[in-house]
Design a protein around this motif. Structure first.
Motif, PDB file in Angstrom:
ATOM      1  N   THR A  50      -4.679   0.668   3.891  1.00 56.81           N
ATOM      2  CA  THR A  50      -4.259  -0.717   3.760  1.00 56.81           C
ATOM      3  C   THR A  50      -3.773  -1.230   5.101  1.00 56.81           C
ATOM      4  O   THR A  50      -3.390  -0.451   5.975  1.00 56.81           O
ATOM      5  CB  THR A  50      -3.155  -0.872   2.692  1.00 56.81           C
ATOM      6  OG1 THR A  50      -2.899  -2.260   2.445  1.00 56.81           O
ATOM      7  CG2 THR A  50      -1.860  -0.200   3.136  1.00 56.81           C
ATOM      8  N   ASN A  99      -4.716  -7.952  -1.278  1.00 61.39           N
ATOM      9  CA  ASN A  99      -3.421  -7.757  -1.888  1.00 61.39           C
ATOM     10  C   ASN A  99      -2.918  -9.065  -2.489  1.00 61.39           C
ATOM     11  O   ASN A  99      -3.049 -10.119  -1.864  1.00 61.39           O
ATOM     12  CB  ASN A  99      -2.442  -7.232  -0.838  1.00 61.39           C
ATOM     13  CG  ASN A  99      -1.173  -6.676  -1.419  1.00 61.39           C
ATOM     14  OD1 ASN A  99      -0.419  -7.381  -2.102  1.00 61.39           O
ATOM     15  ND2 ASN A  99      -0.901  -5.406  -1.145  1.00 61.39           N
ATOM     16  N   ALA A 102       1.945  -7.981  -3.064  1.00 62.91           N
ATOM     17  CA  ALA A 102       2.766  -6.786  -3.154  1.00 62.91           C
ATOM     18  C   ALA A 102       2.957  -6.214  -1.748  1.00 62.91           C
ATOM     19  O   ALA A 102       2.270  -6.629  -0.811  1.00 62.91           O
ATOM     20  CB  ALA A 102       2.098  -5.758  -4.063  1.00 62.91           C
ATOM     21  N   ARG A 105       1.608  -1.763   1.832  1.00 60.59           N
ATOM     22  CA  ARG A 105       1.221  -0.359   1.725  1.00 60.59           C
ATOM     23  C   ARG A 105       0.918   0.071   0.291  1.00 60.59           C
ATOM     24  O   ARG A 105       0.745   1.259   0.033  1.00 60.59           O
ATOM     25  CB  ARG A 105       2.321   0.532   2.297  1.00 60.59           C
ATOM     26  CG  ARG A 105       3.657   0.420   1.594  1.00 60.59           C
ATOM     27  CD  ARG A 105       4.747   1.185   2.339  1.00 60.59           C
ATOM     28  NE  ARG A 105       6.035   1.060   1.674  1.00 60.59           N
ATOM     29  CZ  ARG A 105       6.859   0.044   1.817  1.00 60.59           C
ATOM     30  NH1 ARG A 105       6.522  -0.970   2.610  1.00 60.59           N
ATOM     31  NH2 ARG A 105       8.010   0.010   1.176  1.00 60.59           N
ATOM     32  N   SER A 106       0.837  -0.874  -0.631  1.00 57.42           N
ATOM     33  CA  SER A 106       0.587  -0.542  -2.021  1.00 57.42           C
ATOM     34  C   SER A 106      -0.717   0.235  -2.189  1.00 57.42           C
ATOM     35  O   SER A 106      -1.751  -0.102  -1.603  1.00 57.42           O
ATOM     36  CB  SER A 106       0.537  -1.795  -2.878  1.00 57.42           C
ATOM     37  OG  SER A 106       0.189  -1.473  -4.208  1.00 57.42           O
ATOM     38  N   LYS A 108      -1.781   0.822  -5.406  1.00 55.16           N
ATOM     39  CA  LYS A 108      -2.108   0.530  -6.793  1.00 55.16           C
ATOM     40  C   LYS A 108      -3.178  -0.548  -6.894  1.00 55.16           C
ATOM     41  O   LYS A 108      -3.053  -1.617  -6.305  1.00 55.16           O
ATOM     42  CB  LYS A 108      -0.855   0.088  -7.547  1.00 55.16           C
ATOM     43  CG  LYS A 108       0.266   1.108  -7.533  1.00 55.16           C
ATOM     44  CD  LYS A 108       1.490   0.580  -8.253  1.00 55.16           C
ATOM     45  CE  LYS A 108       2.615   1.595  -8.253  1.00 55.16           C
ATOM     46  NZ  LYS A 108       3.820   1.063  -8.951  1.00 55.16           N
ATOM     47  N   ASP A 111      -2.310  -4.233  -7.737  1.00 51.48           N
ATOM     48  CA  ASP A 111      -1.704  -5.093  -6.730  1.00 51.48           C
ATOM     49  C   ASP A 111      -2.735  -5.847  -5.903  1.00 51.48           C
ATOM     50  O   ASP A 111      -2.364  -6.559  -4.969  1.00 51.48           O
ATOM     51  CB  ASP A 111      -0.802  -4.277  -5.807  1.00 51.48           C
ATOM     52  CG  ASP A 111       0.495  -3.858  -6.484  1.00 51.48           C
ATOM     53  OD1 ASP A 111       0.944  -4.566  -7.405  1.00 51.48           O
ATOM     54  OD2 ASP A 111       1.061  -2.822  -6.094  1.00 51.48           O
ATOM     55  N   TYR A 112      -3.992  -5.711  -6.240  1.00 50.58           N
ATOM     56  CA  TYR A 112      -5.064  -6.375  -5.509  1.00 50.58           C
ATOM     57  C   TYR A 112      -5.822  -7.297  -6.454  1.00 50.58           C
ATOM     58  O   TYR A 112      -6.247  -6.876  -7.538  1.00 50.58           O
ATOM     59  CB  TYR A 112      -5.983  -5.344  -4.862  1.00 50.58           C
ATOM     60  CG  TYR A 112      -5.231  -4.522  -3.839  1.00 50.58           C
ATOM     61  CD1 TYR A 112      -5.237  -4.892  -2.500  1.00 50.58           C
ATOM     62  CD2 TYR A 112      -4.484  -3.420  -4.224  1.00 50.58           C
ATOM     63  CE1 TYR A 112      -4.517  -4.171  -1.565  1.00 50.58           C
ATOM     64  CE2 TYR A 112      -3.751  -2.700  -3.286  1.00 50.58           C
ATOM     65  CZ  TYR A 112      -3.773  -3.080  -1.961  1.00 50.58           C
ATOM     66  OH  TYR A 112      -3.050  -2.366  -1.035  1.00 50.58           O
TER      67      TYR A 112
END
Length: 125
Positions: A50, A99, A102, A105-106, A108, A111-112
């Motif tokens: 990310t 993203n 969030a 560095r997510s 998950k 979160d996108y």
């Protein structure tokens, strides 16, 4: 709605390199953190890397650290993934994603909020 299009995938030998690109439509590319994910049949979509909206901060999954480099050019609405020292385990469809605000560095997928169609990367042994 932002449209993301990946390119640059292909077939390479182990130890080789590829550079993936993710081109975005619209005018808001530079306002969002972006990420690369990958997925193989029968497996969950896996976080790869990310990058923050400014490009100043990056984060990588342990398995690609030191081999992959994520970058972006906001003026061109494009994000990149330079992949070096490729391994057969890197074989997957690679997706770029935006993203939804969030932390950058997510890891998950939830979160996108926007995804490309993916580009196939195949690494032969």
């Amino acid at each position: 709605q932002v449209q993301l299009v990946e390119s640059g995938g292909g077939l390479v030998q182990a130890g080789g390199s590829l550079r993936l690109s993710c081109a975005a439509s619209g005018r808001t590319f530079g306002s969002y953190a972006m990420a690369w994910f990958r997925q193989t049949p029968g497996k969950e979509r896996e976080f790869v890397a990310t990058i923050s909206w400014s490009g100043d901060s990056t984060y990588y999954v342990d398995s690609v650290k030191g081999r992959f480099t994520i970058s972006r050019d906001n003026a061109k609405n494009t994000m990149y993934l330079q992949m070096n020292s490729l391994k057969p385990e890197d074989t997957a469809v690679y997706y770029c994603a935006r993203n939804r605000a969030a932390p950058y560095r997510s890891m998950k997928t939830d979160d996108y909020d926007s995804w490309g169609q993916g580009t196939q990367v195949t690494v032969s042994s």
